[in-house]
Design an enzyme around this catalytic site. Structure first.
Site, mmCIF file in Angstrom:
data_model
loop_
_atom_site.group_PDB
_atom_site.id
_atom_site.type_symbol
_atom_site.label_atom_id
_atom_site.label_comp_id
_atom_site.label_asym_id
_atom_site.label_seq_id
_atom_site.Cartn_x
_atom_site.Cartn_y
_atom_site.Cartn_z
ATOM 1 N N LYS A 73 0.844 -1.199 0.000
ATOM 2 C CA LYS A 73 0.000 0.000 0.000
ATOM 3 C C LYS A 73 0.884 1.256 0.000
ATOM 4 O O LYS A 73 0.661 2.188 -0.763
ATOM 5 C CB LYS A 73 -0.925 0.014 1.230
ATOM 6 C CG LYS A 73 -2.079 -0.970 1.114
ATOM 7 C CD LYS A 73 -2.870 -1.085 2.422
ATOM 8 C CE LYS A 73 -3.892 -2.210 2.313
ATOM 9 N NZ LYS A 73 -4.589 -2.493 3.570
ATOM 10 N N GLN B 149 -4.648 -1.535 9.516
ATOM 11 C CA GLN B 149 -4.470 -2.880 8.969
ATOM 12 C C GLN B 149 -5.021 -3.919 9.945
ATOM 13 O O GLN B 149 -4.674 -3.929 11.120
ATOM 14 C CB GLN B 149 -2.975 -3.130 8.685
ATOM 15 C CG GLN B 149 -2.691 -4.419 7.970
ATOM 16 C CD GLN B 149 -3.298 -4.477 6.568
ATOM 17 O OE1 GLN B 149 -3.181 -3.541 5.789
ATOM 18 N NE2 GLN B 149 -3.974 -5.567 6.259
ATOM 19 N N ASP C 177 -11.347 2.994 3.039
ATOM 20 C CA ASP C 177 -11.687 1.571 2.858
ATOM 21 C C ASP C 177 -13.193 1.417 2.603
ATOM 22 O O ASP C 177 -13.637 0.399 2.082
ATOM 23 C CB ASP C 177 -11.348 0.781 4.133
ATOM 24 C CG ASP C 177 -10.016 0.062 4.021
ATOM 25 O OD1 ASP C 177 -9.606 -0.234 2.881
ATOM 26 O OD2 ASP C 177 -9.399 -0.208 5.062
#
Ligand code: NAP
Length: 302
Positions: free
Chosen positions: A54, A98, A121
């Site tokens: 990422k 995460q 997200d």
């Protein structure tokens, strides 16, 4: 092979190039770039490798990126305080935590503490609600479903009036992609059916699909005879079915298989995604897209 291959690896390059250009234009006009923070708690090897990818991608497209690594024994209170700090940080447009988090931390509480306008997200209940309403309410479609829709559109597959069958009803893939495809608007306007383990005639439903989206996590679940000739088949499944030695690195790597019997399905479908190299690369790509969107909202550009 009769089907056209929809390669996520190629579409990723196309989209990342578009993002890079847009970031450069915004930087020139407004003097800012999108800011993304990734909070990693502990040292789970899979999490480290996702976060690294990422960060690398964020770097590539010209974002301001922060990797905030925290010890596995950080308290829930301190983690919530950290999120609050980034919620208030003007240089940050996207906050990622995460998963999984250590057992002593309530994941739901932590994810729900992220400012919905920085939840790139798209999992915060506010963003799930916005997605459900559709149209201009939608801010951040969740990244994997967003990537799936983008692949269908970029492959030139007609969605309006199409019969879409989604195998799987998870909160991260099945339900949101079904919801997105049924909305009024471009890349949607479909007639959608969701099937799952309690569905009576799985094969019968799949056979009607002009667009078949499979997210079950069961290798080779979808048989070639379940596929309507010419259909667009999106295989979201990533199943580890063994190990092999990589020719490139000489190291052990996983053998991956999708939820669709690819070799047989590609002779019947009109379009098909491979595994690996299909939906997989789209998730991080759309995460970058959402982070850029977040800055654009802030600047009043959308
Ligand atoms: P999940 O939470 O386990 O959900 C699987 C869904 O499939 C459930 O709704 C389940 O039905 C249904 N299902 C399972 N077996 C079935 C069967 N035999 N017949 C009919 N329905 C069945 O999985 P997920 O998180 O959505 O992920 C699905 C797959 O996509 C996994 O392989 C995952 O690794 C992959 N994935 C890939 C990406 C990516 O490439 N970027 C991202 C996310 C997920 P019930 O609800 O009735 O149990």
């Amino acid at each position: 092979m009769t089907a056209t291959l929809i390669k996520g690896t190629d579409i990723r390059e196309e989209i990342l190039e578009e993002i890079t250009q847009e970031v450069a234009e915004i930087k020139e006009k407004h003097g800012v770039v999108p800011g993304l923070v990734t909070i990693l708690v502990g040292e789970n090897p899979a999490s480290i490798s996702y976060v690294t990818l990422k960060i690398k991608t964020a770097h590539r497209v010209g974002f301001h990126e922060i990797q905030d690594n925290q010890s596995p024994d950080i308290s829930e209170e301190d983690l919530l305080a950290l999120i609050d700090k980034y919620n208030k940080d003007d240089s940050i447009n996207g906050i990622l935590v995460q998963l999984p988090l250590p057992k002593h931390i309530d994941e739901k509480k932590v994810l729900n503490a992220i400012d919905p306008d920085k939840d790139v997200d798209g999992f915060h209940p506010v963003n799930v609600g916005r997605l459900m309403i559709g149209g201009s309410e939608v801010k951040f479609p969740p990244c994997t479903p967003y990537g799936i829709q983008e692949m269908i559109v970029r492959a030139g597959v007609e969605t309006s009036g199409a019969e879409v069958v989604v195998v799987g009803r998870s909160n991260i893939v099945g339900k949101p992609i079904a919801n997105m495809m049924v909305q009024k608007g471009p890349g949607a306007n479909a007639t959608v059916t969701i099937v799952h383990t309690r569905t009576k005639d799985l094969a019968g439903h799949c056979k009607r699909a002009d667009i078949l989206i499979v997210a079950a996590g069961v290798p080779d679940l979808v048989k070639p005879e379940w596929i309507k000739p010419g259909a667009c088949v999106i295989d979201v499944g990533v199943n580890r079915v063994g190990e092999k030695i990589s020719e490139k690195t000489g190291k052990k790597i996983a053998i991956l298989k999708g939820d669709v019997d690819f070799d047989a399905a590609k002779e019947i479908a009109g379009f098909i995604t491979p595994v690996p190299g299909g939906v997989g690369p789209m998730t991080i790509t759309m995460l970058m897209h959402n982070t850029l969107r977040s800055l654009k909202y802030k600047l009043g550009l959308i």
